[in-house]
Design a protein around this motif. Structure first.
Motif, PDB file in Angstrom:
ATOM      1  N   THR A 303      39.377  28.389  36.166  1.00 35.14           N
ATOM      2  CA  THR A 303      39.345  29.997  36.706  1.00 35.14           C
ATOM      3  C   THR A 303      39.332  31.032  35.760  1.00 35.14           C
ATOM      4  O   THR A 303      39.925  30.805  34.527  1.00 35.14           O
ATOM      5  CB  THR A 303      40.566  30.226  37.720  1.00 35.14           C
ATOM      6  OG1 THR A 303      41.635  30.031  36.972  1.00 35.14           O
ATOM      7  CG2 THR A 303      40.568  29.370  38.802  1.00 35.14           C
ATOM      8  N   VAL A 304      38.449  32.056  35.633  1.00 39.09           N
ATOM      9  CA  VAL A 304      38.499  32.976  34.758  1.00 39.09           C
ATOM     10  C   VAL A 304      38.395  34.349  35.403  1.00 39.09           C
ATOM     11  O   VAL A 304      37.892  34.556  36.514  1.00 39.09           O
ATOM     12  CB  VAL A 304      37.470  33.071  33.764  1.00 39.09           C
ATOM     13  CG1 VAL A 304      36.285  33.268  34.720  1.00 39.09           C
ATOM     14  CG2 VAL A 304      37.487  34.120  32.822  1.00 39.09           C
ATOM     15  N   ASN A 305      39.464  35.277  34.986  1.00 42.06           N
ATOM     16  CA  ASN A 305      39.568  36.597  35.837  1.00 42.06           C
ATOM     17  C   ASN A 305      38.952  37.738  34.833  1.00 42.06           C
ATOM     18  O   ASN A 305      39.324  37.765  33.826  1.00 42.06           O
ATOM     19  CB  ASN A 305      41.151  36.663  36.056  1.00 42.06           C
ATOM     20  CG  ASN A 305      41.705  35.531  36.609  1.00 42.06           C
ATOM     21  OD1 ASN A 305      41.256  35.351  37.900  1.00 42.06           O
ATOM     22  ND2 ASN A 305      42.627  34.993  36.206  1.00 42.06           N
ATOM     23  N   GLU A 306      38.266  38.726  35.803  1.00 34.11           N
ATOM     24  CA  GLU A 306      38.035  40.007  35.172  1.00 34.11           C
ATOM     25  C   GLU A 306      38.552  41.087  35.765  1.00 34.11           C
ATOM     26  O   GLU A 306      38.721  41.124  37.212  1.00 34.11           O
ATOM     27  CB  GLU A 306      36.589  40.136  35.109  1.00 34.11           C
ATOM     28  CG  GLU A 306      35.638  39.073  33.972  1.00 34.11           C
ATOM     29  CD  GLU A 306      34.478  39.332  33.924  1.00 34.11           C
ATOM     30  OE1 GLU A 306      34.062  38.948  32.972  1.00 34.11           O
ATOM     31  OE2 GLU A 306      33.843  40.067  34.804  1.00 34.11           O
ATOM     32  N   TYR A 307      38.955  42.168  35.166  1.00 32.96           N
ATOM     33  CA  TYR A 307      39.892  43.330  35.847  1.00 32.96           C
ATOM     34  C   TYR A 307      39.087  44.639  35.767  1.00 32.96           C
ATOM     35  O   TYR A 307      38.629  44.948  34.424  1.00 32.96           O
ATOM     36  CB  TYR A 307      41.343  43.522  35.257  1.00 32.96           C
ATOM     37  CG  TYR A 307      42.098  42.103  35.526  1.00 32.96           C
ATOM     38  CD1 TYR A 307      43.207  42.189  36.495  1.00 32.96           C
ATOM     39  CD2 TYR A 307      42.153  41.081  34.658  1.00 32.96           C
ATOM     40  CE1 TYR A 307      43.775  41.292  36.650  1.00 32.96           C
ATOM     41  CE2 TYR A 307      42.923  40.169  34.846  1.00 32.96           C
ATOM     42  CZ  TYR A 307      43.903  40.089  35.854  1.00 32.96           C
ATOM     43  OH  TYR A 307      44.555  38.863  36.261  1.00 32.96           O
ATOM     44  N   TYR A 308      38.984  45.350  36.719  1.00 30.77           N
ATOM     45  CA  TYR A 308      38.211  46.521  36.804  1.00 30.77           C
ATOM     46  C   TYR A 308      38.974  47.504  37.425  1.00 30.77           C
ATOM     47  O   TYR A 308      39.696  47.397  38.363  1.00 30.77           O
ATOM     48  CB  TYR A 308      36.927  46.375  37.505  1.00 30.77           C
ATOM     49  CG  TYR A 308      35.643  45.423  36.631  1.00 30.77           C
ATOM     50  CD1 TYR A 308      34.789  46.027  35.834  1.00 30.77           C
ATOM     51  CD2 TYR A 308      35.815  44.080  36.766  1.00 30.77           C
ATOM     52  CE1 TYR A 308      33.900  45.104  35.240  1.00 30.77           C
ATOM     53  CE2 TYR A 308      35.023  43.399  36.425  1.00 30.77           C
ATOM     54  CZ  TYR A 308      34.326  43.678  35.452  1.00 30.77           C
ATOM     55  OH  TYR A 308      33.284  42.866  34.328  1.00 30.77           O
ATOM     56  N   ASP A 309      38.659  48.905  37.293  1.00 31.09           N
ATOM     57  CA  ASP A 309      39.350  49.956  37.680  1.00 31.09           C
ATOM     58  C   ASP A 309      38.322  50.338  38.889  1.00 31.09           C
ATOM     59  O   ASP A 309      37.219  49.806  39.211  1.00 31.09           O
ATOM     60  CB  ASP A 309      39.776  51.228  36.938  1.00 31.09           C
ATOM     61  CG  ASP A 309      38.423  51.880  36.197  1.00 31.09           C
ATOM     62  OD1 ASP A 309      37.350  51.506  36.863  1.00 31.09           O
ATOM     63  OD2 ASP A 309      38.590  52.500  35.305  1.00 31.09           O
ATOM     64  N   GLU A 310      38.688  51.432  39.740  1.00 32.97           N
ATOM     65  CA  GLU A 310      38.315  52.008  40.883  1.00 32.97           C
ATOM     66  C   GLU A 310      36.644  52.426  40.207  1.00 32.97           C
ATOM     67  O   GLU A 310      35.867  52.884  41.386  1.00 32.97           O
ATOM     68  CB  GLU A 310      39.084  52.926  41.692  1.00 32.97           C
ATOM     69  CG  GLU A 310      40.182  52.376  42.305  1.00 32.97           C
ATOM     70  CD  GLU A 310      40.847  53.279  42.994  1.00 32.97           C
ATOM     71  OE1 GLU A 310      41.157  54.511  42.474  1.00 32.97           O
ATOM     72  OE2 GLU A 310      41.665  52.949  44.047  1.00 32.97           O
ATOM     73  N   ASN A 311      36.447  52.588  39.333  1.00 32.74           N
ATOM     74  CA  ASN A 311      35.293  53.450  38.719  1.00 32.74           C
ATOM     75  C   ASN A 311      34.364  52.273  38.305  1.00 32.74           C
ATOM     76  O   ASN A 311      33.336  52.621  37.924  1.00 32.74           O
ATOM     77  CB  ASN A 311      35.460  54.071  37.662  1.00 32.74           C
ATOM     78  CG  ASN A 311      35.985  55.559  38.075  1.00 32.74           C
ATOM     79  OD1 ASN A 311      35.812  56.161  39.063  1.00 32.74           O
ATOM     80  ND2 ASN A 311      37.016  56.102  37.303  1.00 32.74           N
TER      81      ASN A 311
END
Length: 693
Positions: A303-311
C-alpha cells in the motif's frame, strides 16, 4: 650449442586483436582483449642459431595486474610456452617461428580477473623482458563467460552501441532523451577500473556479480557526494553549464576527479546512465530502463498513501511514501550461480540498501533478478519485496479536511508500474518490457500472486489492502480526462464528467488545480492554477465541464524539467464525501525540427537543416545552438544566434561527414533566455557505398 634469448621488441598486434575482440573503438594504440578468447603477439628476437627446444623449456610468460600482484589472489600468473593452448587456463603456444620471429597465441581463461595487465617474458629467475600492457575485459561472446549473451543483435545493442535513448515524461507521454554512453572512451574504461581499485577483494574481480555490486555502490556514493543542492544551483552564475546532461563521460569525470560537469539535484536519474556506461566498458551487457509510476518507500508494504487538501494540492504529509512519476534504473545481464536455478539473465542494479550501512563502510549494492520481482520471490533478497511493492502496490488517496480530519477519497484505482520501457534493439523505437516485471493488471496470475503474498503475511483475503473502486452505493461518480502533454506555447484540454446516480438533486463544489511536480513525485510549487465551480446536478444527470488551460493562466511558469499535476476534487456535503481524480501532464518545449537527406553514406558530406518556431508571446533571446553526434560530428559545434521574435522561426544549417557506419543519432540542443536544454534528435542510418563492379 644453444644461444641466450634476447627480445628486441614485441608487437602486440593491437589493430588485429582489437578487431577480433570487438574493442577497436577503444583505441588503435592500446590492446584491449576479452577473456576466454585468444590473442596474438609477435616477438622480434636476436637471431637464434640452435637449441630452440632446449631454450623453450626455460621460457615462461608472466601476466600480472593490480598494485600488489600475487599468485594467491590470482593477480599474477606464470604459464609456459607450448605447442597448444589450454582454453581453461592461462596458456600460450608458438604458432609460427623463424630465427628472428616468434608468433605467439595467448589464451586467457573465461574466469580470469579483469583489469589492466602487464605481460612479461621470463627466461630465467633474473631475466625478464617486458612485452607490453593489455586490458582484460568480460566477454559476452564466449559461452563459458558468466556474461555470455547468445544473441548477436543484443550484444551489439547492449554492449557496443554508444548511442542511447533514456525515457522521461509520464506513462501517457513518454519523452525520449538522447544519451551518449561513451563506453569506448579511454577515460571511461580507465576511470571505471580506477574506481574498482577502491575494492580490496581483487580476487573476486573475475565475478561480474561482485564487480557490478561494488561499482554500483561506489557510483551511488560518488553521485551523492558530488551532486549539487538546489540552493547551490540557484547561486551559480552558469546555469546552462550545470544543467547539461548529454552523456556519461563528463559526469563520471566530475564524480571521480572533481572536474567536469556537476549534476544538479533533480537529475539524479543520470546515475543509471553512468552505471550503464561503466558496465558496458568492462564488457557486461547493460541497458537503462524507465519505470513509470513507481511506488517508493513502502518498505515492502503493498500500500502507498498520498495526501491532498480540499483544493487538490498535496499536503506534503508523508511524502517519503509516494508514487514517483518515473524512476530510471540499470539492468545488466549475467548468470547467477549464487542463486537457485532460473534466476540468471537480466538483473536490476539497486543501491537502496546502502543507506542502511555504516558510515565509511562500503556496502555493495544489491543485484536483483528481474524474474524474482515478477514472481514475487520475496525470500531471495531483502530488496525483492521493495521492488515488487514498487510495481504492484495499491495507492490510496486521502483528503485532509479543514478541521484536520483525514478521510479516504472516492477515486478510480491508481495503479503503479504502468509502463516499463527501454530503447529497442538496433533503432530508436521505445520497447515496452513491462511483462518482464509484472503480470498484467487484473490477470488471474497477478491476483493469485498477491493473494499468496498476503497469506504469507498473515493477512488472508486482503488482495489490495483496501477498496479503491467506486462503490455503487455512492451517490456520485467523477471522471477526469485531459491532454497528456502541454507545450510552453500551447494549451491543455480537460474535461470533468460528474455522474449523479441518485433520484435526488445534488449540489457539488468542484475545485480544479494544477501544481508542478518533480519526477520523483515531490511537489515543487504549491499552486500554479486554481478554479472553483459550484454545480447542481439533477437526478440521474451527467454533467461535463470542459475547458482549455493556457500557460498564461498559470500564476508562475513551471520550473525546468517539472511535470504538471492536474487534480479535480468534487465535494458533496450530504453525506460528506470527496471525489478525487488526478492526471499527470508532461511539459513539452517548442518543437525542434531536423531535416536530413534520406540517403546518408559513409565519408560523404551531409547537410542538416534545423528549424525552431517561436510560438511564445516573448522573443527567444541569446539563442545558442549546439549540434553533436557520435560517428557523425568529430566535436560538438556551437553557434550563437540572434533573437527569434514571436511568430518567427530560427533556421540553421550544418554540414558534417559521417565517419561511422550504422545507426547513429544526430542531437541538436537550443538554449535561450526562455528555456534551457531544448533537445531534438534525428536517427540516421549511415550506409557504406557500394564499390563499382
Amino acid at each position: 650449442m644453444g644461444q641466450a634469448l634476447y627480445v628486441k621488441s614485441c608487437d602486440l598486434q593491437v589493430a588485429r586483436n582489437n578487431e577480433k575482440h570487438h574493442t577497436k573503438e577503444f583505441s588503435s594504440k592500446r590492446l584491449f582483449v576479452r577473456r576466454g578468447q585468444p590473442f596474438t603477439i609477435t616477438l622480434h628476437l636476436n637471431p637464434l642459431i640452435g637449441g630452440f627446444f632446449r631454450l623453450l623449456k626455460k621460457v615462461t610468460l608472466v601476466a600480472q595486474t593490480g598494485k600488489q600482484p600475487s599468485k594467491a589472489n590470482r593477480t599474477k600468473v606464470k604459464f609456459p610456452l607450448s605447442s597448444q593452448c589450454n582454453p581453461k587456463w592461462w596458456s600460450a603456444a608458438i604458432e609460427d617461428r623463424d630465427f628472428q620471429t616468434w608468433v605467439i597465441t595467448v589464451t586467457t581463461p573465461a574466469e580470469a580477473i579483469i583489469g589492466h595487465y602487464s605481460l612479461l617474458l621470463q627466461v630465467s629467475r633474473r631475466t625478464q623482458y617486458p612485452l607490453g600492457h593489455f586490458t582484460l575485459l568480460f566477454n559476452p561472446w564466449v559461452r563459458e563467460d558468466a556474461v555470455f549473451l547468445e544473441n548477436e543483435t543484443q550484444r551489439r545493442e547492449y554492449l557496443l552501441n554508444q548511442n542511447g535513448l533514456i525515457y522521461l515524461g509520464t506513462s501517457d507521454c513518454i519523452q525520449p532523451q538522447p544519451w551518449d554512453f561513451g563506453q569506448f572512451e579511454i577515460n571511461v574504461i580507465d576511470l571505471s577500473l580506477s574506481l574498482l581499485e577502491v575494492d580490496k577483494k581483487v580476487n573476486q574481480w573475475n565475478n561480474p556479480v561482485h564487480v557490478t555490486r561494488v561499482l554500483g555502490a561506489l557510483l551511488n556514493y560518488r553521485k551523492e557526494k558530488s551532486i549539487l543542492t538546489k540552493s547551490q544551483t540557484q547561486d551559480s552564475g552558469d546555469m546552462r553549464f550545470l544543467y547539461k546532461r548529454r552523456g556519461s563521460l563528463p559526469i563520471l569525470w566530475h564524480w571521480l576527479t572533481g572536474q567536469g560537469r556537476q549534476v544538479p539535484d533533480g537529475q539524479a536519474w543520470v546515475l543509471a546512465a553512468v552505471t550503464c556506461s561503466v558496465l558496458r566498458s568492462l564488457g557486461i551487457p547493460a541497458r537503462v530502463i524507465t519505470i513509470f509510476d513507481s511506488a517508493q518507500s513502502t518498505r515492502g508494504a503493498l500500500t502507498v498513501n498520498e495526501y491532498y487538501d480540499e483544493n487538490g494540492l498535496q499536503t506534503g504529509e508523508d511524502q517519503e511514501n509516494r508514487v514517483c512519476i518515473f524512476q530510471v534504473s540499470t539492468e545488466c545481464w549475467m548468470t547467477r550461480p549464487d542463486l537457485p536455478p532460473g534466476y540468471g539473465g537480466w538483473q536490476i542494479v539497486d543501491s537502496s540498501l546502502q543507506k542502511e550501512g555504516e558510515p565509511n563502510v562500503l556496502v555493495p549494492c544489491d543485484l536483483v533478478p528481474v524474474r524474482a520481482v515478477k514472481e514475487g520471490a520475496l525470500e531471495l533478497s531483502p530488496v525483492v519485496p521493495v521492488l515488487f511493492a514498487s510495481l504492484n502496490a495499491s495507492c490510496a488517496i486521502w483528503m485532509k479536511c479543514r478541521d484536520g480530519t483525514v478521510i479516504q477519497a472516492d477515486t478510480n484505482p491508481k495503479y503503479v508500474g504502468n509502463n516499463i520501457s527501454t530503447k529497442g534493439i538496433g533503432g530508436d523505437r521505445c520497447e515496452d518490457i513491462t511483462q518482464n516485471y509484472k503480470y498484467h493488471e487484473g490477470s488471474p496470475q497477478k491476483s493469485e500472486l498477491l493473494e499468496k503474498i498476503w497469506k504469507e503475511r498473515d493477512e488472508p483475503g486482503k488482495i489490495n489492502g483496501f477498496s479503491l473502486s467506486p462503490e455503487t452505493s455512492n451517490p456520485l461518480h467523477m471522471l477526469l480526462s485531459s491532454s497528456s502533454s502541454m507545450s510552453l506555447d500551447g494549451e491543455v484540454e480537460l474535461a470533468v464528467k460528474i455522474f449523479n446516480h441518485t433520484s435526488e438533486e445534488k449540489t457539488v463544489e468542484l475545485v480544479i488545480g494544477i501544481q508542478a511536480m518533480d519526477y520523483n513525485g515531490v511537489t515543487i510549487t504549491p499552486l500554479l492554477y486554481k478554479k472553483k465551480i459550484s454545480l447542481t446536478l439533477q437526478d440521474n444527470e451527467v454533467k461535463t465541464i470542459s475547458t482549455s488551460l493556457f500557460s498564461s493562466h498559470f500564476v508562475e511558469s513551471p520550473p525546468e524539467n517539472s511535470i504538471l499535476r492536474l487534480t479535480a476534487v468534487a465535494t458533496h456535503r450530504d453525506p460528506d464525501i470527496s471525489y478525487f481524480a488526478q492526471r499527470d501532464i508532461a511539459i513539452c518545449k517548442p518543437q525542434l525540427t531536423i531535416e536530413v537527406p534520406e540517403k546518408v553514406r559513409l565519408y560523404e558530406p551531409v547537410i542538416a537543416s534545423i528549424y525552431v518556431q517561436n510560438k511564445l508571446d516573448s522573443p527567444m533571446e541569446d539563442c545558442v545552438i549546439t549540434v553533436f553526434g557520435r560517428g557523425l560530428i568529430h566535436r560538438e559545434r556551437s553557434s550563437r544566434l540572434g533573437s527569434v521574435w514571436p511568430g518567427n522561426s530560427l533556421k540553421y544549417q550544418i554540414q558534417f561527414t559521417p565517419t561511422q557506419a550504422g545507426f547513429q543519432i544526430l542531437t541538436v540542443e537550443v538554449d535561450c533566455n526562455m528555456f534551457q536544454n531544448l533537445q531534438g534528435y534525428k536517427s540516421i542510418n549511415v550506409t557504406i557505398p557500394m564499390l563499382p563492379a
